[in-house]
Scaffold this motif. Structure first.
Motif, PDB file in Angstrom:
ATOM      1  N   GLU A 369      20.427  18.098  26.616  1.00  0.00           N
ATOM      2  CA  GLU A 369      20.650  19.462  26.342  1.00  0.00           C
ATOM      3  C   GLU A 369      20.084  20.074  25.171  1.00  0.00           C
ATOM      4  N   PHE A 370      19.560  19.269  24.136  1.00  0.00           N
ATOM      5  CA  PHE A 370      18.890  19.722  23.018  1.00  0.00           C
ATOM      6  C   PHE A 370      17.275  19.956  23.692  1.00  0.00           C
ATOM      7  N   LYS A 372      16.466  20.761  26.688  1.00  0.00           N
ATOM      8  CA  LYS A 372      16.161  21.915  27.466  1.00  0.00           C
ATOM      9  C   LYS A 372      16.366  23.082  26.841  1.00  0.00           C
ATOM     10  N   CYS A 373      17.177  23.095  25.711  1.00  0.00           N
ATOM     11  CA  CYS A 373      17.238  24.229  24.644  1.00  0.00           C
ATOM     12  C   CYS A 373      15.891  24.387  24.147  1.00  0.00           C
ATOM     13  N   ILE A 374      15.231  23.436  23.718  1.00  0.00           N
ATOM     14  CA  ILE A 374      13.835  23.567  23.002  1.00  0.00           C
ATOM     15  C   ILE A 374      12.895  23.602  23.888  1.00  0.00           C
ATOM     16  N   TRP A 375      12.594  23.232  24.909  1.00  0.00           N
ATOM     17  CA  TRP A 375      11.517  23.296  25.869  1.00  0.00           C
ATOM     18  C   TRP A 375      11.764  24.317  27.029  1.00  0.00           C
ATOM     19  N   ASN A 376      13.039  24.792  27.335  1.00  0.00           N
ATOM     20  CA  ASN A 376      13.089  25.624  28.517  1.00  0.00           C
ATOM     21  C   ASN A 376      13.501  27.168  28.037  1.00  0.00           C
ATOM     22  N   SER A 377      13.626  27.301  26.822  1.00  0.00           N
ATOM     23  CA  SER A 377      14.000  28.643  26.380  1.00  0.00           C
ATOM     24  C   SER A 377      12.843  29.576  26.587  1.00  0.00           C
ATOM     25  N   GLU A 378      12.761  30.878  27.161  1.00  0.00           N
ATOM     26  CA  GLU A 378      11.595  31.359  27.347  1.00  0.00           C
ATOM     27  C   GLU A 378      11.566  32.334  26.177  1.00  0.00           C
ATOM     28  N   ALA A 385      20.337  31.565  21.026  1.00  0.00           N
ATOM     29  CA  ALA A 385      21.952  31.528  21.512  1.00  0.00           C
ATOM     30  C   ALA A 385      22.399  30.176  22.076  1.00  0.00           C
ATOM     31  N   ARG A 386      21.271  29.494  22.717  1.00  0.00           N
ATOM     32  CA  ARG A 386      21.626  28.081  23.210  1.00  0.00           C
ATOM     33  C   ARG A 386      21.579  27.165  22.079  1.00  0.00           C
ATOM     34  N   VAL A 388      22.733  27.718  18.914  1.00  0.00           N
ATOM     35  CA  VAL A 388      24.013  27.840  18.284  1.00  0.00           C
ATOM     36  C   VAL A 388      25.393  27.393  18.954  1.00  0.00           C
ATOM     37  N   ASP A 389      25.156  27.563  20.231  1.00  0.00           N
ATOM     38  CA  ASP A 389      26.303  27.050  21.138  1.00  0.00           C
ATOM     39  C   ASP A 389      26.289  25.491  21.334  1.00  0.00           C
ATOM     40  N   LEU A 390      24.907  24.814  21.145  1.00  0.00           N
ATOM     41  CA  LEU A 390      24.837  23.410  21.565  1.00  0.00           C
ATOM     42  C   LEU A 390      25.258  22.888  19.990  1.00  0.00           C
ATOM     43  N   VAL A 391      24.898  23.408  18.874  1.00  0.00           N
ATOM     44  CA  VAL A 391      25.140  22.768  17.668  1.00  0.00           C
ATOM     45  C   VAL A 391      26.710  22.861  17.727  1.00  0.00           C
ATOM     46  N   GLN A 392      27.398  23.930  17.878  1.00  0.00           N
ATOM     47  CA  GLN A 392      28.712  23.906  17.732  1.00  0.00           C
ATOM     48  C   GLN A 392      29.290  22.938  18.689  1.00  0.00           C
ATOM     49  N   LYS A 393      28.988  22.728  19.890  1.00  0.00           N
ATOM     50  CA  LYS A 393      29.423  22.003  20.863  1.00  0.00           C
ATOM     51  C   LYS A 393      29.649  20.449  20.513  1.00  0.00           C
ATOM     52  N   SER A 394      28.460  20.041  19.805  1.00  0.00           N
ATOM     53  CA  SER A 394      28.045  18.729  19.385  1.00  0.00           C
ATOM     54  C   SER A 394      28.822  18.432  17.991  1.00  0.00           C
TER      55      SER A 394
END
Length: 697
Positions: A369-370, A372-378, A385-386, A388-394
Motif C-alpha cells: 500500500e505504501f 502504491k501510494c508513492i508510485w501511483n498517485s498522479e 489523501a492516500r 494520511v489515510d495509510l499512516v492512520q490505518k497502519s
C-alpha cells in the motif's frame, strides 16, 4: 692468496681444482659444461656487466646460482677488483630477531667456487677461477628457479604494468607470459618475483605519489588544453581535494547537462579519499560522466568547493535538476552554489529505509500500500489523501521518520516532481551503477597515480560504448511496427534506444480513443481512454489554443521528454500526421552532438596506446616473428638460418642498447624526479562517512 702480479705465472687451465671441503659431505664436483661457456684465466671483458652476464650464463649451464661478493676500489672510487661467487658461498647468519616468523632454510655451505677479475687497460681480466663445488648441481629442469636466473626485466615490468591497467591480476599475468614464452620455465621469474617487483615499484614512489598524480594531470593538460583540473592542499602542503574533467566530459555537459546525478563512493584508493563523480544521461539513455573529484572530507565546505570548481570547468551554466541522496552537507552546498537548480532526493535510497524505519510486521503488512501510494498517485492532492489515510490505518502517526519524509515530500514523491524534466531518472541508481563499473577497474590498494590511470581506462570504455551506439544509429534502421508516417519519421530522428521507447507508445495508440470533453476560448480538454475499457481510469489532454501547446496529466513528456500515448492519440484524432518539432527534444536525437561547443574544447586523443608503448612494439615484433617461423619450419635449414640471424640481432641490440632505468619502459611517462622533496605531499589516510558500515539484511 695470489696477488694480481702473479696472474701471468698461472697456467692457462680453464679451472683450478680444489680439495674436498671438510664442512661438506660431498666430494668436489666439477660441472660438465661446454668449453665455450667456461671462463678462462686472462680472458678479457669490456665491463663488469659482461663479466657478470658471462659467469651467470656459465652457472645456468652448470646448474648453480651466482651473486656478487667482494670488490676492491682505487682512491678515485673506481673498482679495480671484483669477485663473483656461488650463491652457496659463506655461512648463514643466525636470526637475532625473535619476532621474525619467516622460516628460511640453510642455503650457504661454504662453497669455494668463484670468479675474480681485475681492472686492466683493455678492460677486466679474469685473475681467478675456481670451478669446483662442494654441493650437488641443480638439475636442468629446476635451474630456472635459482635466484640469479630469475629476473623481471624492464620490458616485462612494463608489459605487466600495462596488463595491470587492463585490470589483469598477477596470477593471470603469469599465465599470459607462460603462453608467450612457451612454458613457465621460460618466463624467467616466478609469480612471487612478480609480486615483489610490483611491491618494489609501489615502494619506490613512496612519498611522491601526490607529486606524480599532479604531474600526470599536468601532462594531460599539456597534451590537450581543454583538460582542466584543480588541486587543493592544506597548511602542510598535503593533498586534500582534487577535481578534474577532460575535453569529452566538458563537451558532454554542453549536450546533456540539463540533468545530473551526484553521489560519492569509497574504497577506490589506499588513502580512502572519497570518489565523487558527477554523471548524466546521453542521447542513447546511457550514463555519461561530466567530471570527477577525490575528496578527503564530506563537509559543506568541501562540497561547495567541488561544485564551484565543476561549474567553472563546464562550458554552460548550472543544470536544471540535480539528484542526490539525503546527505545534509550535500544539500546545504547545493543550496548555496546551485540556487536556481531543482534539487531532488533519490527515491531508491528512501524506499530502502522503509523496512528499517518501520517495524518489521508493519512493513510486511502495509508495504504494497505504501508503494502504491508513492508510485501511483498522479497528483499531490491524491498522494496527500492516500498518505494520511495509510499512516492512520497502519498506526504509524507517531513515527518521526515518516513525519520527516512527509515534510520533504516535494523533493522525492513523483506526484510533486514528475512535471520537471529528469531524463527518466528518479534516483541516483545510475551513479550507483557507475560506481560499480568503476570498481571493476580500481581498488582500495591503488595509489593516486594508479587510480587516475585506471579511472581514465574506465572512462575510455564508457566513451567507446557511446561510439558503438553512434555507429549503429548511422548504419542500422529499427524495425517498424506500424505503417504510420510518424513512426517512420521518428525512426530517422531519434536514437535507436529512445525510438524504441517512443515506439512502445505509438504502437498502443489504436487501442485508445480521444474524445473532446470541454472547450472555452483559451483551452480544449480531451479525454483519452482505452476503447475496450471505457469507463475505466482515463487521462486528460489539455490544448492551449493560442500556442497550440499540448500537455497530458500523466506528465510523461515533461518527465521523460518523449510524447506519451495519450498525446499521440490526440494527434491521431485531429489528423496531425507528423510529430511537431516542439515535442522532439534535441538531446534524444541522432544529431544531439552536431553543434559546436567552444573553440577551446579540443578534441580528445584518438588512441590510448602511442608509438612508445611496449605492448604495441611487442605485438608488431610477434607478428613479424610468427611469419618468419612459419616459413622457417617448412625448410630443412630454416631453423639454423633463423637462429644465426637472431644471434646477430641479439649481439647488435646489446651493442646499441644502454642500461635502462627503472620504469623507463613504463606505460605512463611522468616527468618527475623521485630524489628531491615532493612539491605536493601525499594525503593523510581519512575515514569517510560511509566507511565501516555493515549492510543490514
Amino acid at each position: 692468496m695470489q696477488s694480481v702480479e702473479d696472474i701471468a705465472q698461472l697456467p692457462t687451465s680453464p679451472s683450478i681444482p680444489v680439495p674436498s671441503s671438510s664442512n661438506s659431505s660431498h666430494p668436489t664436483i666439477y660441472p660438465s659444461v661446454k668449453e665455450e661457456f667456461i671462463p678462462k684465466i686472462q680472458q678479457i671483458f669490456a665491463n663488469l656487466s659482461e663479466v657478470e652476464r658471462f659467469y651467470n650464463d656459465y652457472a645456468r649451464q652448470a646448474g648453480f646460482s651466482t651473486r656478487a661478493n667482494s670488490s676492491r676500489t682505487s682512491k678515485d672510487g673506481e673498482i679495480t677488483r671484483k669477485e663473483f661467487v656461488c650463491y652457496k658461498q659463506g655461512r648463514n647468519q643466525p636470526t637475532t630477531n625473535p619476532s621474525c616468523k619467516r622460516r628460511r632454510g640453510i642455503i650457504r655451505e661454504c662453497c669455494p667456487a668463484k670468479l675474480a677479475v681485475v681492472k686492466k687497460r683493455e678492460g677486466f681480466q679474469v685473475s681467478l677461477f675456481v670451478e669446483g663445488h662442494n654441493h650437488v648441481m641443480t638439475s636442468p629442469g629446476k635451474v630456472h628457479l635459482l635466484p640469479s636466473h630469475r629476473k623481471v626485466t624492464a620490458a616485462q615490468k612494463s608489459l605487466t604494468r600495462q596488463l595491470g591497467e587492463a585490470n589483469v591480476p598477477p596470477c593471470q599475468k603469469m599465465r599470459i607470459l607462460e603462453l608467450q614464452c612457451g612454458g613457465i620455465e621460460n618466463v624467467g621469474f616466478t609469480q612471487c618475483d612478480l609480486y615483489n617487483a610490483e611491491r618494489d615499484r609501489r615502494n619506490s614512489i613512496g612519498g611522491h605519489d601526490a607529486d606524480m598524480f599532479y604531474e600526470y594531470l599536468k601532462s594531460e593538460q599539456e597534451n590537450n588544453s581543454a583538460f582542466t583540473f584543480k588541486i587543493e592542499t592544506d597548511d602542510e602542503n598535503r593533498l586534500t581535494h582534487c577535481f578534474w574533467a577532460n575535453a569529452t566530459c566538458r563537451k558532454s555537459y554542453k549536450y546533456f547537462g540539463d540533468v545530473v546525478v551526484f553521489d560519492t563512493t569509497y574504497n577506490t584508493n589506499k588513502y580512502c579519499m572519497v570518489l565523487a563523480p558527477i554523471v548524466g544521461v546521453n542521447h542513447h539513455g546511457r550514463t555519461t560522466v561530466f567530471g570527477c573529484a577525490l575528496l578527503s572530507k564530506e563537509t559543506i565546505e568541501t562540497f561547495e568547493w567541488f561544485f564551484r570548481e565543476w561549474l567553472k570547468a563546464m562550458p554552460v551554466g548550472p543544470p536544471k535538476l540535480i539528484i542526490t541522496d539525503q546527505d545534509p552537507a550535500m544539500a546545504k552546498a547545493i543550496e548555496r552554489t546551485l540556487p536556481r537548480t531543482t534539487h531532488r532526493l533519490c527515491i531508491w535510497h528512501i524506499m530502502n529505509k522503509f523496512p528499517e524505519k518501520i517495524s518489521g510486521q508493519g512493513w510486511l503488512q502495509y508495504s504494497d500500500e505504501f508503494k502504491k501510494c508513492i508510485w501511483n498517485s498522479e497528483t499531490a492532492v491524491e498522494f496527500e489523501a492516500r498518505w494520511v489515510d495509510l499512516v492512520q490505518k497502519s498506526n504509524l502517526t507517531n513515527n518521526q521518520w515518516l513525519k520527516d519524509m512527509y515534510t520533504i515530500r516535494e523533493k522525492w514523491i513523483p506526484a510533486y516532481t514528475k512535471h520537471i524534466f529528469a531524463a527518466h531518472m528518479s534516483s541516483s541508481q545510475r551513479v550507483e551503477g557507475e560506481h560499480a563499473f568503476f570498481k571493476r577497474f580500481v581498488s582500495k590498494e591503488n595509489s593516486l597515480l594508479d587510480f587516475v590511470t585506471m579511472y581514465d581506462k574506465a572512462l575510455t570504455h564508457i566513451r567507446h560504448n557511446e561510439l558503438e551506439l553512434d555507429h549503429k544509429d548511422a548504419n542500422e534502421k529499427p524495425v517498424l511496427k506500424t505503417s504510420w508516417g510518424m513512426e517512420k519519421k521518428m525512426s530517422q530522428v531519434y536514437t535507436r534506444s529512445v525510438f524504441y521507447k517512443f515506439q512502445e507508445q505509438i504502437h498502443q495508440v489504436l487501442a485508445y480513443v480521444a474524445t473532446k470533453m470541454d472547450e472555452n476560448e483559451n483551452f480544449m480538454l480531451w479525454k483519452v481512454e482505452r476503447e475496450e475499457d471505457q469507463g475505466s481510469k482515463s487521462h486528460q489532454v489539455a490544448v492551449e489554443k493560442a500556442s497550440n501547446c499540448v500537455s497530458c496529466n500523466c506528465n510523461m513528456f515533461e518527465f521523460d521528454g518523449i510524447p506519451c500515448l495519450h498525446m499521440l492519440a490526440y494527434f491521431n484524432a485531429v489528423q496531425i500526421k507528423q510529430l511537431p518539432d516542439r515535442y522532439i527534444l534535441p538531446r534524444w536525437t541522432v544529431s544531439a552532438k552536431a553543434s559546436r561547443v567552444m573553440d577551446d574544447l579540443g578534441a580528445a586523443r584518438e588512441t590510448e596506446i602511442n608509438d612508445g608503448s611496449v605492448i604495441l612494439r611487442r605485438h608488431e615484433l610477434f607478428h613479424v616473428f610468427s611469419e618468419v617461423v612459419d616459413h622457417a619450419v617448412l625448410i630443412e635449414d630454416g631453423t639454423q638460418i633463423v637462429k644465426e640471424a637472431l644471434k646477430l640481432c641479439k649481439n647488435k641490440l646489446c651493442e646499441s642498447s644502454r642500461p635502462c632505468e627503472e620504469g623507463e619502459f613504463s606505460a605512463i611517462h611522468v616527468p618527475i624526479s623521485l630524489g628531491g622533496e615532493p612539491s605536493v605531499k601525499e594525503p593523510l589516510r581519512v575515514k569517510a562517512k560511509g566507511g565501516g558500515k555493515r549492510l543490514k539484511g
